[in-house]
Design an enzyme around this catalytic site. Structure first.
Site, short mmCIF file in Angstrom:
data_model
loop_
_atom_site.label_atom_id
_atom_site.label_comp_id
_atom_site.label_asym_id
_atom_site.label_seq_id
_atom_site.Cartn_x
_atom_site.Cartn_y
_atom_site.Cartn_z
N GLU A 167 -5.13 10.04 6.74
CA GLU A 167 -4.47 11.32 6.49
C GLU A 167 -5.45 12.47 6.23
O GLU A 167 -5.48 13.06 5.15
CB GLU A 167 -3.49 11.19 5.32
CG GLU A 167 -2.38 10.18 5.58
CD GLU A 167 -1.32 10.15 4.48
OE1 GLU A 167 -1.52 10.82 3.45
OE2 GLU A 167 -0.31 9.47 4.67
N GLU A 362 1.69 3.29 7.22
CA GLU A 362 2.31 3.47 5.90
C GLU A 362 3.76 3.86 6.09
O GLU A 362 4.08 4.75 6.89
CB GLU A 362 1.63 4.56 5.06
CG GLU A 362 0.29 4.19 4.49
CD GLU A 362 -0.29 5.29 3.61
OE1 GLU A 362 0.50 6.06 3.01
OE2 GLU A 362 -1.52 5.38 3.52
#
Length: 457
Positions: A167, A362
């Site tokens: 991320e 995720e």
């Protein structure tokens, strides 16, 4: 229970964690502070003044946690390597005790029949590198390439999949624009510089990994891409969505997969920067190539024309964009529950990146979990959330998306960044006072899904 949605043979079933959120042992075996150690000690930055000093004590309880993984039947486990354990100052030779911990972890996973999936960077930049300028400084990308090389040489092909960054949008914009994540800075230009240098760091890490690892090693990148929905079909709302797509998605997808910058983003940000920090050859390095793309998804994002509340992680979108609150069920993070957004995102990537295998690296939800008087942790909301999102993954595969695996976030309750220990994402409950682990109902449900290779009716 009978199975009504069967996943392809060889589908990778996993769970995921991150070093600073679970390891603890913050000052042991040569580890020095990361930006999160520093940030969490600034009054008011993390709820209740919580830090990751102990977290879930995984550093000392790793064998117990691998036994939990084995009991779930997962095929893969995604963890991150703590840069300050390997290079305490972000420079120089590796600390062998730090490498030894990850060697033991990889070996124990292999012995348990579980594929190790390692992430090199999950936000724990060595503080010394931040003091020298952090991600807005070009030198940090070079240091990251050296760190990747040291780690790959030590762990080698014992790791099945190497992920460079987790991320980078969060690292750049939550850390350097909104200031709600470490290091807590609020500079629009620094956030854009950080985003570029994270892309460059990814490319340098890919080069280092390719040089150190066998050709069969899988190299990946994980992005938290945004499923964007204009509030209405008006031109103004669609323009708001375009701006956020440029900042949240294409700023990372275009350099990595197409070797260029989104030109509409360059125009949008002209009042902030001329992008002169992008040097010749940078975008060629950033597009060094990956074997798969990791996708993190929790909720969609609705956008509309207007002004959002400060501090905004979207500095160059001001005053053009606001983020309306949609009705419907929400998690303890106050995020909407919308599995169709995951289906939409996987479909977009199927169309825009043909030939790139996808991993859902995720996906999960925080709820108000607690152990009842019998010691059982009942979390039916999480089970419903997971069921819906896995059904969305199955539908995406049926419609042609090359999704190879699903990693549930998270194995353990942990240090949830600025929320401290107040938000629980784990399918294993952790009593942080005693470090006792308890399987939640969702863990047993997930183990059943894995055993059957599909979703129960």
């Amino acid at each position: 229970m009978t199975t009504h949605l069967t996943f392809p043979a060889g589908f990778r079933w996993g769970t995921a964690t991150a070093a600073y959120q679970i390891e603890g042992a913050a000052e042991e075996d040569g580890r020095t502070p990361s930006i999160w150690d520093t940030f969490s000690r600034i009054p008011g930055k993390v709820r209740n003044g919580d830090t990751g000093d102990i977290a879930a004590d995984h550093y000392h309880r790793m064998p117990e946690d691998i036994a939990l993984l084995r009991s779930l039947g997962v095929s893969d486990y995604r963890f991150s390597v703590a840069w300050p354990r390997i290079q305490p100052t972000g420079r120089g030779p590796a600390v062998q005790k730090g490498l030894d911990f990850y060697r033991r972890l990889v070996d124990a996973l292999r012995d348990a029949g579980i594929r190790p999936v390692a992430t090199l960077y999950h936000w724990d930049l060595p503080q010394e590198l931040e003091t020298a300028g952090g991600w807005p400084v070009r030198e940090t990308a070079a240091r990251f390439g050296e760190y990747a090389s040291l780690t790959a040489e030590a762990l080698g092909d014992g790791v099945a999949t190497w992920t460079t960054l987790n991320e980078p949008w969060c690292a750049a914009f939550l850390g350097y624009a909104a200031g709600v994540h470490a290091p807590g800075r609020t500079s629009p230009v620094d956030a854009l510089r950080a985003a570029h240098h994270l892309n460059l760091a990814h490319g340098r890490a890919v080069q280092a990994l390719r040089a150190a690892l066998p050709a069969r090693s899988e190299i990946s990148l994980t992005l938290n891409l945004h499923t964007l929905r204009p509030r209405t079909d008006s031109a103004a709302d669609r323009e708001a969505a375009r701006r956020i797509d440029a900042l949240g998605n294409r700023l990372f997808l275009d350099p990595v997969f197409h070797g260029g910058l989104p030109q509409d983003l360059v125009r949008d940000t002209a009042a902030v920067t001329d992008w002169s920090f992008v040097e010749a050859g940078d975008l060629a390095v950033a597009s060094a190539g990956v074997d798969s793309l990791g996708v993190n998804y929790y909720a969609p994002t609705t956008v509309a024309a207007g002004r959002s509340e400060a501090p905004s992680p979207w500095p160059t979108a001001e005053p053009h964009v606001r983020f309306p609150r949609d009705p419907g069920p929400r998690t303890a993070m106050d995020w909407p529950v919308d599995a169709h957004g995951l289906y939409e995102l996987l479909g977009r990537l199927r169309d825009e990146l043909p030939g790139v295998p996808l991993l859902v690296t995720e996906n999960g939800a925080a709820y108000e979990d607690y152990a009842d008087p019998e010691g059982r942790v009942r979390d039916p909301e999480r089970v419903a959330y997971l069921h819906g999102h896995l059904a969305a993954v199955h539908r995406a595969i049926a419609d042609g998306a090359d999704v190879r695996g699903y990693f549930l976030w998270s194995l353990l309750d942990n240090f949830e960044w600025a929320y401290g220990y107040g938000k629980r994402f784990g399918i294993v409950h952790v009593d942080f006072a005693t470090q006792r682990r308890t399987l939640k109902d969702s863990a047993r449900w997930y183990a059943d899904v894995i055993a059957r290779g599909g979703l129960p009716a």
